[in-house]
Design a protein around this motif. Structure first.
Motif, PDB file in Angstrom:
ATOM      1  N   GLU A  40      -5.183   3.209  -0.915  1.00  0.00           N
ATOM      2  CA  GLU A  40      -5.804   3.961  -1.681  1.00  0.00           C
ATOM      3  C   GLU A  40      -6.127   5.080  -1.087  1.00  0.00           C
ATOM      4  O   GLU A  40      -6.113   6.119  -0.602  1.00  0.00           O
ATOM      5  N   PHE A  41      -6.738   5.381   0.784  1.00  0.00           N
ATOM      6  CA  PHE A  41      -6.453   6.471   1.526  1.00  0.00           C
ATOM      7  C   PHE A  41      -4.796   7.456   1.504  1.00  0.00           C
ATOM      8  O   PHE A  41      -5.483   8.659   1.235  1.00  0.00           O
ATOM      9  N   MET A  42      -4.143   7.231   1.280  1.00  0.00           N
ATOM     10  CA  MET A  42      -2.470   7.855   1.009  1.00  0.00           C
ATOM     11  C   MET A  42      -3.139   8.443  -0.024  1.00  0.00           C
ATOM     12  O   MET A  42      -2.597   9.539  -0.226  1.00  0.00           O
ATOM     13  N   LEU A  43      -3.140   7.970  -1.421  1.00  0.00           N
ATOM     14  CA  LEU A  43      -3.744   8.702  -2.327  1.00  0.00           C
ATOM     15  C   LEU A  43      -4.567   9.454  -2.375  1.00  0.00           C
ATOM     16  O   LEU A  43      -4.740  10.893  -2.764  1.00  0.00           O
ATOM     17  N   MET A  44      -5.793   9.251  -1.481  1.00  0.00           N
ATOM     18  CA  MET A  44      -6.835  10.491  -1.430  1.00  0.00           C
ATOM     19  C   MET A  44      -6.414  11.167  -0.583  1.00  0.00           C
ATOM     20  O   MET A  44      -7.031  12.180  -1.004  1.00  0.00           O
ATOM     21  N   LEU A  45      -5.409  11.574   0.312  1.00  0.00           N
ATOM     22  CA  LEU A  45      -4.761  12.542   0.872  1.00  0.00           C
ATOM     23  C   LEU A  45      -3.722  12.614   0.325  1.00  0.00           C
ATOM     24  O   LEU A  45      -3.478  14.337   1.047  1.00  0.00           O
ATOM     25  N   GLY A  46      -3.727  12.569  -1.067  1.00  0.00           N
ATOM     26  CA  GLY A  46      -2.718  13.326  -2.027  1.00  0.00           C
ATOM     27  C   GLY A  46      -1.152  13.027  -1.661  1.00  0.00           C
ATOM     28  O   GLY A  46      -0.079  13.335  -2.789  1.00  0.00           O
ATOM     29  N   ARG A  47      -1.251  11.694  -1.506  1.00  0.00           N
ATOM     30  CA  ARG A  47       0.609  11.327  -1.344  1.00  0.00           C
ATOM     31  C   ARG A  47       0.806   9.535  -1.941  1.00  0.00           C
ATOM     32  O   ARG A  47      -0.530   9.360  -2.393  1.00  0.00           O
ATOM     33  N   SER A  48       2.199   9.811  -2.965  1.00  0.00           N
ATOM     34  CA  SER A  48       1.758   8.136  -3.925  1.00  0.00           C
ATOM     35  C   SER A  48       2.144   7.769  -2.782  1.00  0.00           C
ATOM     36  O   SER A  48       2.702   7.302  -1.375  1.00  0.00           O
ATOM     37  N   ILE A  49       2.185   5.905  -3.378  1.00  0.00           N
ATOM     38  CA  ILE A  49       2.372   4.825  -2.923  1.00  0.00           C
ATOM     39  C   ILE A  49       3.047   4.036  -3.410  1.00  0.00           C
ATOM     40  O   ILE A  49       3.406   4.458  -5.384  1.00  0.00           O
ATOM     41  N   ASN A  53       1.810   6.584  -8.303  1.00  0.00           N
ATOM     42  CA  ASN A  53       1.957   7.807  -8.720  1.00  0.00           C
ATOM     43  C   ASN A  53       0.623   8.554  -7.582  1.00  0.00           C
ATOM     44  O   ASN A  53      -0.868   7.967  -8.307  1.00  0.00           O
ATOM     45  N   TYR A  54       0.686   9.870  -7.273  1.00  0.00           N
ATOM     46  CA  TYR A  54      -0.270  10.227  -6.782  1.00  0.00           C
ATOM     47  C   TYR A  54      -0.976  11.074  -7.980  1.00  0.00           C
ATOM     48  O   TYR A  54      -0.188  11.587  -9.189  1.00  0.00           O
ATOM     49  N   ASP A  55      -2.357  11.160  -8.672  1.00  0.00           N
ATOM     50  CA  ASP A  55      -2.953  10.918  -9.521  1.00  0.00           C
ATOM     51  C   ASP A  55      -4.285  12.096  -9.351  1.00  0.00           C
ATOM     52  O   ASP A  55      -5.111  11.733  -8.150  1.00  0.00           O
ATOM     53  N   PRO A  56      -4.227  13.143  -9.306  1.00  0.00           N
ATOM     54  CA  PRO A  56      -5.803  14.182  -8.599  1.00  0.00           C
ATOM     55  C   PRO A  56      -6.849  13.552  -9.682  1.00  0.00           C
ATOM     56  O   PRO A  56      -8.033  13.629  -8.747  1.00  0.00           O
ATOM     57  N   ILE A  57      -7.111  12.707 -10.703  1.00  0.00           N
ATOM     58  CA  ILE A  57      -8.101  12.077 -10.785  1.00  0.00           C
ATOM     59  C   ILE A  57      -8.431  11.129 -10.744  1.00  0.00           C
ATOM     60  O   ILE A  57      -9.606  10.994 -10.118  1.00  0.00           O
ATOM     61  N   PRO A 180       0.150  -2.563 -17.076  1.00  0.00           N
ATOM     62  CA  PRO A 180       1.284  -2.195 -15.969  1.00  0.00           C
ATOM     63  C   PRO A 180       1.113  -3.094 -14.249  1.00  0.00           C
ATOM     64  O   PRO A 180       0.437  -3.022 -13.824  1.00  0.00           O
ATOM     65  N   THR A 181       2.502  -2.937 -13.758  1.00  0.00           N
ATOM     66  CA  THR A 181       2.780  -3.981 -12.802  1.00  0.00           C
ATOM     67  C   THR A 181       2.282  -2.465 -11.292  1.00  0.00           C
ATOM     68  O   THR A 181       2.114  -2.480 -10.688  1.00  0.00           O
ATOM     69  N   LYS A 182       2.636  -1.242 -12.501  1.00  0.00           N
ATOM     70  CA  LYS A 182       3.090   0.093 -11.469  1.00  0.00           C
ATOM     71  C   LYS A 182       3.142   0.973 -12.506  1.00  0.00           C
ATOM     72  O   LYS A 182       2.120   1.011 -13.296  1.00  0.00           O
ATOM     73  N   ASP A 183       1.446   1.771 -11.480  1.00  0.00           N
ATOM     74  CA  ASP A 183       1.085   3.415 -12.122  1.00  0.00           C
ATOM     75  C   ASP A 183       0.428   2.481 -13.482  1.00  0.00           C
ATOM     76  O   ASP A 183      -0.171   3.471 -14.490  1.00  0.00           O
TER      77      ASP A 183
END
Length: 257
Positions: A40-49, A53-57, A180-183
């Motif tokens: 979650e922290f990675m996504l919050m910093l603008g990175r995909s995991i 995939n990173y989504d700004p919303i 979905p299992t991803k995204d």
């Protein structure tokens, strides 16, 4: 990432529960919860995991839930970042001293200091984390969290299909909603719409990666109790199978299904 912060400072009355305390709290004072960790922290910093995939919303919603929250939801943060790693297995110790440093820095900078209680994000994956623990007693207590309950599992399709041991075996009934299992966030509106058809006497357990946090928050706003359980079923299965906890095996455990 930024340099290692020292031990994370909270206000004097703030407590981060360990795994056993987390399970006890969920048993005695149950309400919704969502857990925040490095993904979650990675996504919050603008990175995909791997899972998302990173989504700004999505990132914005994670920030809002993490920083503002609500009295009706327990927030989880990694208890292991608030202690020395003496009890961890070797791979987790390595993570703590290397990659995990940026997580402590993130928490040092952004952890809200006005909450008095956090549960342990990692209570759902103790077999992957700890070298020695009374896993039998621990998972007996976890299984009882579901005893007699009507469960609705919101889960990635096929995520549970390879598990031989069922941590939900004491539940009265189980229904499934698949995503979905991803995204998973790409289908968020459809998942939420389907989940809102669930009777409110059912406990909704979500296994959808970072999307789980938003779903738990929105369901709670609609009057449900929802739990972000993540790898719980998978970790229990690994414990029962006595899967070795080498670096390679643990890496496979955390890889997207």
């Amino acid at each position: 990432y930024a340099e290692l912060g020292s031990m994370i400072s909270c206000k004097r009355n703030t407590k981060v529960l360990n795994p056993e305390e987390t399970v006890k709290t969920l048993s005695e004072m149950p309400k919704s919860f969502c857990r925040f960790g490095d993904g979650e922290f990675m996504l919050m910093l603008g990175r995909s995991i791997g899972f998302q995939n990173y989504d700004p919303i999505l990132a914005l919603k994670l920030w809002q839930i993490f920083q503002e929250g609500t009295q009706n939801i327990y927030a989880g943060v990694p208890y292991q970042q608030f202690q020395t790693p003496d009890d961890f297995n070797q791979w987790i110790k390595e993570f703590y001293y290397t990659s995990g440093r940026w997580v402590r820095n993130f928490l040092s900078r952004y952890l809200p200091r006005d909450r008095e209680l956090y549960i342990d994000t990692g209570f759902n994956q103790v077999y992957q984390t700890y070298a020695n623990m009374n896993f039998a007693a621990y998972y007996e207590a976890v299984r009882k969290l579901f005893e007699g309950k009507k469960l609705t599992l919101v889960v990635g399709k096929d995520i549970l299909s390879n598990l031989d041991y069922n941590i939900f075996d004491l539940a009265e009934s189980i229904e499934y909603i698949y995503g979905p299992t991803k995204d998973a966030y790409s289908k968020y509106n459809e998942i939420l719409e389907e989940a809102l058809k669930t009777d409110k006497d059912r406990l909704i357990c979500v296994i959808l990666g970072p999307t789980s946090k938003v779903l738990v928050y929105d369901l709670t706003e609609h009057g449900y109790i929802a739990w972000d359980i993540g790898h719980l079923a998978k970790d229990y299965d690994a414990y029962r199978k006595r899967i070795s906890r080498t670096k390679e095996q643990i890496g496979r455990f955390y890889a997207p299904d």
